[in-house]
Design a protein around this motif. Structure first.
Motif: not given
Length: 107
Positions: A9-10, A12-14
Motif C-alpha cells: 500500500h505504501e 502504491n501511495r508513493a
C-alpha cells in the motif's frame, strides 16, 4: 494488515512501480503463467548476455508487475516458504536499467 500488505500500500501511495525478481528454480509453472499474463516485454532474464549466459535458462528473471492481484503473484505471496525471490519497487525506472543494476549484483 500484514507487513507485506502495508508495504504494498505504501508503494502504491508513493506511485512506485513494482518488480518481482523470480528465482525460477522450482518456479517454472509460475514463470510460464507470468510470461503468459505479463508478456515478454515485461521481463528480463538477468543472466542473458552475461558471463553466466550458459545458466540463463535456470537464472533469475526480473518482471515489471502490472498488478499485485495477478493470480500468479498471489500464489507466490501465499507461499513465502518456497523462497521464490524478492519484491522491489522503484520510481519510474526503465526495466532495462533496473535489470542492469541487478545483473551487477547477482553475478
Amino acid at each position: 494488515m500484514t507487513a507485506l500488505e502495508s508495504w504494498l500500500h505504501e508503494q502504491n501511495r508513493a506511485g512506485r512501480d513494482l518488480y518481482l525478481m523470480l528465482d525460477i528454480d522450482g518456479q517454472m509453472d509460475t514463470r510460464a503463467a507470468l510470461l503468459d499474463e505479463q508478456g515478454v516485454a515485461r521481463y528480463r532474464n538477468l543472466y542473458a548476455g552475461t558471463a553466466a549466459n550458459a545458466l540463463a535458462q535456470a537464472g533469475p528473471l526480473l518482471f515489471h508487475i502490472d498488478s499485485i492481484h495477478d493470480p500468479a503473484i498471489q500464489s507466490l505471496l501465499r507461499a513465502p516458504e518456497r523462497n521464490w525471490g524478492w519484491l522491489a519497487s522503484a520510481s519510474h525506472v526503465e526495466l532495462d536499467t533496473l535489470a542492469a543494476h541487478w545483473r551487477e549484483r547477482v553475478l
